[in-house]
Design a protein around this motif. Sequence first.
Motif, PDB file in Angstrom:
ATOM      1  N   ASP A 210       0.844  -1.183   0.000  1.00 37.17           N
ATOM      2  CA  ASP A 210       0.000   0.000   0.000  1.00 37.17           C
ATOM      3  C   ASP A 210       0.884   1.239   0.000  1.00 37.17           C
ATOM      4  OD1 ASP A 210       0.894   0.195   2.628  1.00 37.17           O
ATOM      5  OD2 ASP A 210      -1.021  -0.367   3.524  1.00 37.17           O
ATOM      6  N   TRP A 217      -1.410  -5.600  -0.763  1.00 42.52           N
ATOM      7  CA  TRP A 217      -2.599  -5.986  -1.520  1.00 42.52           C
ATOM      8  C   TRP A 217      -2.208  -7.170  -2.406  1.00 42.52           C
ATOM      9  CZ3 TRP A 217      -7.051  -3.904  -0.150  1.00 42.52           C
ATOM     10  CH2 TRP A 217      -7.085  -2.613   0.369  1.00 42.52           C
ATOM     11  N   TYR A 228      -6.075  -8.103   1.762  1.00 42.20           N
ATOM     12  CA  TYR A 228      -5.108  -7.189   2.364  1.00 42.20           C
ATOM     13  C   TYR A 228      -4.383  -7.904   3.495  1.00 42.20           C
ATOM     14  CZ  TYR A 228      -3.125  -3.027   4.556  1.00 42.20           C
ATOM     15  OH  TYR A 228      -2.262  -2.095   5.081  1.00 42.20           O
ATOM     16  N   HIS A 241      -7.449 -10.097   5.626  1.00 43.38           N
ATOM     17  CA  HIS A 241      -8.884 -10.171   5.385  1.00 43.38           C
ATOM     18  C   HIS A 241      -9.160 -10.009   3.892  1.00 43.38           C
ATOM     19  CE1 HIS A 241      -8.391  -5.742   5.640  1.00 43.38           C
ATOM     20  NE2 HIS A 241      -9.405  -5.710   4.794  1.00 43.38           N
ATOM     21  N   ALA A 243     -10.741  -8.224   0.983  1.00 45.88           N
ATOM     22  CA  ALA A 243     -11.090  -6.812   0.844  1.00 45.88           C
ATOM     23  C   ALA A 243     -12.077  -6.553  -0.288  1.00 45.88           C
ATOM     24  CB  ALA A 243      -9.820  -5.990   0.620  1.00 45.88           C
ATOM     25  N   ILE A 244     -11.874  -7.199  -1.428  1.00 44.22           N
ATOM     26  CA  ILE A 244     -12.700  -6.968  -2.609  1.00 44.22           C
ATOM     27  C   ILE A 244     -12.893  -8.288  -3.335  1.00 44.22           C
ATOM     28  CG2 ILE A 244     -12.893  -5.767  -4.834  1.00 44.22           C
ATOM     29  CD1 ILE A 244     -10.855  -3.709  -3.677  1.00 44.22           C
ATOM     30  N   ASN A 263      -5.037   4.290  -4.085  1.00 42.29           N
ATOM     31  CA  ASN A 263      -5.974   3.618  -4.986  1.00 42.29           C
ATOM     32  C   ASN A 263      -5.317   2.396  -5.623  1.00 42.29           C
ATOM     33  OD1 ASN A 263      -7.988   5.690  -4.674  1.00 42.29           O
ATOM     34  ND2 ASN A 263      -6.759   6.967  -6.035  1.00 42.29           N
ATOM     35  N   ASP A 278     -10.717   2.367  -4.515  1.00 41.16           N
ATOM     36  CA  ASP A 278     -10.033   3.047  -3.429  1.00 41.16           C
ATOM     37  C   ASP A 278      -9.707   2.039  -2.337  1.00 41.16           C
ATOM     38  OD1 ASP A 278     -12.306   2.676  -1.829  1.00 41.16           O
ATOM     39  OD2 ASP A 278     -12.914   4.780  -1.900  1.00 41.16           O
ATOM     40  N   ARG A 279      -9.051   2.497  -1.274  1.00 44.25           N
ATOM     41  CA  ARG A 279      -8.585   1.582  -0.230  1.00 44.25           C
ATOM     42  C   ARG A 279      -9.727   0.925   0.539  1.00 44.25           C
ATOM     43  NH1 ARG A 279      -5.466   5.871   3.410  1.00 44.25           N
ATOM     44  NH2 ARG A 279      -5.177   6.795   1.346  1.00 44.25           N
ATOM     45  N   TYR A 280     -10.939   1.465   0.371  1.00 43.65           N
ATOM     46  CA  TYR A 280     -12.095   0.896   1.056  1.00 43.65           C
ATOM     47  C   TYR A 280     -12.920  -0.014   0.153  1.00 43.65           C
ATOM     48  CZ  TYR A 280     -10.776   4.532   4.321  1.00 43.65           C
ATOM     49  OH  TYR A 280     -10.058   5.337   5.185  1.00 43.65           O
ATOM     50  N   GLY A 281     -12.421  -0.262  -1.045  1.00 43.03           N
ATOM     51  CA  GLY A 281     -13.088  -1.195  -1.940  1.00 43.03           C
ATOM     52  C   GLY A 281     -14.105  -0.579  -2.869  1.00 43.03           C
ATOM     53  N   GLU A 282     -14.269   0.753  -2.840  1.00 43.98           N
ATOM     54  CA  GLU A 282     -15.212   1.386  -3.753  1.00 43.98           C
ATOM     55  C   GLU A 282     -14.642   1.372  -5.171  1.00 43.98           C
ATOM     56  OE1 GLU A 282     -17.490   5.645  -4.637  1.00 43.98           O
ATOM     57  OE2 GLU A 282     -16.300   5.384  -2.803  1.00 43.98           O
TER      58      GLU A 282
END
Length: 340
Positions: A210, A217, A228, A241, A243-244, A263, A278-282
């Motif tokens: 990251d 990642w 991640y 965990h 993540a996406i 990103n 993005d880092r939150y999976g959006e």
Amino acid sequence: MQRLPIRSLAGLAAIGVLALTGCGTGTVAPADGPAATGAGRTIPAQEVMRLTQVHEETGMTLLEGPVLDEDGNLFVVDVTAPEGEPKVMRVDVAKKTSQKVHTDGRGAYTSAQFSPYDGRLYLTDFAHGEIVSLAPDGGDPRTFFSRKVAGARMNPDDIAFDEEGDLYVSDSRGLAEGRELGRVVRIDRDGKKAAVLADKLAATNGISFDEDHRGLWISELTRNRISYLLLDREGGVASRHTAIRYDGGVAQTDSIAVDADGNLYQGLHGRPAMAVFDRYGEHLATVEVPADAAEGLESATNVAITPGGTTAYMTVSGPSGGYLYTFEALAEGIRQSNGG
């Protein structure tokens, strides 16, 4: 290990050029994570040049890398290039020319990265379980690592370097058999010590730190899953965990790069496009080769973003040949923006 015919290697690379996901220490990963939803905006990619044509000897071409050195020179590898053809090439994007940097009669190189420790160019030889290095000009080839790790030979796909120059490698063991034997392997910068950080993965492929080197990642090609791995102070896995989970239809998750804003640029095998999260999976955007140019192109494996700038270079391949495309990234490039 037994040497496979290069045509078979090409097939393996094409259906699975790596994937990665880690089994963390002390945590259990869920079978499924949140699926990526929403298409985001479309970023059109523009053709820079065709770098390769389908090789008669191997029946295909598959561009990977790419990687930018400190002077901004762009290097690209061709996984399926036969002996005598460029297996590593330097590209002058301004002049739209390329120059052979390295070829040999053995390697099937699936990625390239420059080490922050010794400045050499490191290549993963997927076919022979080796990591080799070259001088920046392509000379002085050396075998850096070729041993078994935890009793098994690797199928190394991509590399991420930490700030000290230690290597984190996606090992795509089990790809040919369709078995979840993939691993994440850490090798110290001297090539003397190696350890498995995560195992039981489904064709480990993309791997990138990251933006602040706190974690990795990783993507699994045959699970279309990005995970991640949070690292501890010794470079081991503190937690992991899912993540996406990318619902790509026939497209599969390939290599990964990360920009200065954190990103993720997720390359796709099976579609000439790249998904950006993005880092939150959006799901922020999809980089696409325009439809009128996409015929005969089947994958967009990897990307490199110019350090300190937003110009990105994407490797795209298929029966029409191997191409370099460019687009504007969402944030500036950093070391992690050389796709791993």
